[in-house]
Design a protein around this motif. Structure first.
Motif, PDB file in Angstrom:
ATOM      1  N   CYS A  53      32.775  15.818  35.669  1.00  0.00           N
ATOM      2  CA  CYS A  53      33.115  14.393  35.706  1.00  0.00           C
ATOM      3  C   CYS A  53      34.235  14.099  34.706  1.00  0.00           C
ATOM      4  CB  CYS A  53      31.874  13.564  35.387  1.00  0.00           C
ATOM      5  SG  CYS A  53      32.185  11.789  35.429  1.00  0.00           S
ATOM      6  N   SER A  69      42.826  10.822  32.982  1.00  0.00           N
ATOM      7  CA  SER A  69      43.016  10.692  34.428  1.00  0.00           C
ATOM      8  C   SER A  69      44.438  11.077  34.829  1.00  0.00           C
ATOM      9  CB  SER A  69      42.707   9.267  34.888  1.00  0.00           C
ATOM     10  OG  SER A  69      41.327   9.016  34.780  1.00  0.00           O
ATOM     11  N   ALA A  83      39.921  17.534  43.219  1.00  0.00           N
ATOM     12  CA  ALA A  83      39.135  16.367  42.839  1.00  0.00           C
ATOM     13  C   ALA A  83      38.119  16.052  43.932  1.00  0.00           C
ATOM     14  CB  ALA A  83      40.045  15.161  42.624  1.00  0.00           C
ATOM     15  N   THR A  84      36.915  15.664  43.505  1.00  0.00           N
ATOM     16  CA  THR A  84      35.853  15.250  44.417  1.00  0.00           C
ATOM     17  C   THR A  84      35.223  13.987  43.863  1.00  0.00           C
ATOM     18  OG1 THR A  84      35.384  17.568  44.959  1.00  0.00           O
ATOM     19  CG2 THR A  84      33.684  15.954  45.509  1.00  0.00           C
ATOM     20  N   ARG A  85      35.049  12.999  44.734  1.00  0.00           N
ATOM     21  CA  ARG A  85      34.373  11.770  44.325  1.00  0.00           C
ATOM     22  C   ARG A  85      32.871  11.931  44.532  1.00  0.00           C
ATOM     23  NH1 ARG A  85      36.876   7.614  41.686  1.00  0.00           N
ATOM     24  NH2 ARG A  85      35.536   6.125  42.738  1.00  0.00           N
ATOM     25  N   TRP A  89      32.468   8.166  40.466  1.00  0.00           N
ATOM     26  CA  TRP A  89      33.020   9.117  39.502  1.00  0.00           C
ATOM     27  C   TRP A  89      33.850  10.193  40.189  1.00  0.00           C
ATOM     28  CZ3 TRP A  89      32.306   6.917  35.068  1.00  0.00           C
ATOM     29  CH2 TRP A  89      31.163   6.151  34.851  1.00  0.00           C
ATOM     30  N   THR A  90      34.936  10.577  39.545  1.00  0.00           N
ATOM     31  CA  THR A  90      35.767  11.673  40.033  1.00  0.00           C
ATOM     32  C   THR A  90      35.434  12.928  39.237  1.00  0.00           C
ATOM     33  OG1 THR A  90      37.542  10.144  40.606  1.00  0.00           O
ATOM     34  CG2 THR A  90      38.127  12.474  40.446  1.00  0.00           C
ATOM     35  N   TYR A  92      36.364  17.109  38.659  1.00  0.00           N
ATOM     36  CA  TYR A  92      37.459  18.059  38.806  1.00  0.00           C
ATOM     37  C   TYR A  92      36.949  19.481  38.661  1.00  0.00           C
ATOM     38  CZ  TYR A  92      40.676  14.161  38.526  1.00  0.00           C
ATOM     39  OH  TYR A  92      41.350  13.000  38.784  1.00  0.00           O
TER      40      TYR A  92
END
Length: 110
Positions: A53, A69, A83-85, A89-90, A92
């Motif tokens: 996160c 970011s 990147a994955t949501r 929250w993103t 990495y």
């Protein structure tokens, strides 16, 4: 004998530019072993599968969320992280396959 100029791979140039910042390089190094560098008990997703996160990266780096970011976005544009949501929250994660490709290109180029 004159040698023709060969342009370097644009993806390699982008990656080297992203890695020229010591903090971005450090972040990529942390993501290599997320279980060692980030608090797993606070993770809402599996760091090995989904990534870390951005808030945990921010806490580790001690920088403003906007700076972290922006740094992670630069690494993503260079193809070094994905990147994955997860909810709002993103997360990495390193793109080790792309990193290996870039390393091979670098070895061929230099």
């Amino acid at each position: 004998m004159e040698e023709t100029a060969i342009s370097p791979d644009p993806g390699l140039v982008d990656a080297l530019r992203a890695l020229s910042n010591p903090v971005r390089l450090q972040m990529l190094m942390w993501l290599r072993e997320p279980e060692r560098h980030f608090p797993l008990e606070e993770a809402i997703a599996d760091p090995a599968e989904v990534g870390v996160c951005v808030s945990h990266i921010q806490a580790r780096a001690g920088l403003a969320q906007s700076t972290v970011s922006a740094y992670m976005a630069e690494l993503q544009r260079a193809g070094l992280v994905k990147a994955t949501r997860v909810g709002k929250w993103t997360h990495y994660k390193r793109d080790d396959q792309r990193i290996a490709q870039l390393f091979a290109i670098l070895m061929e180029t230099l």
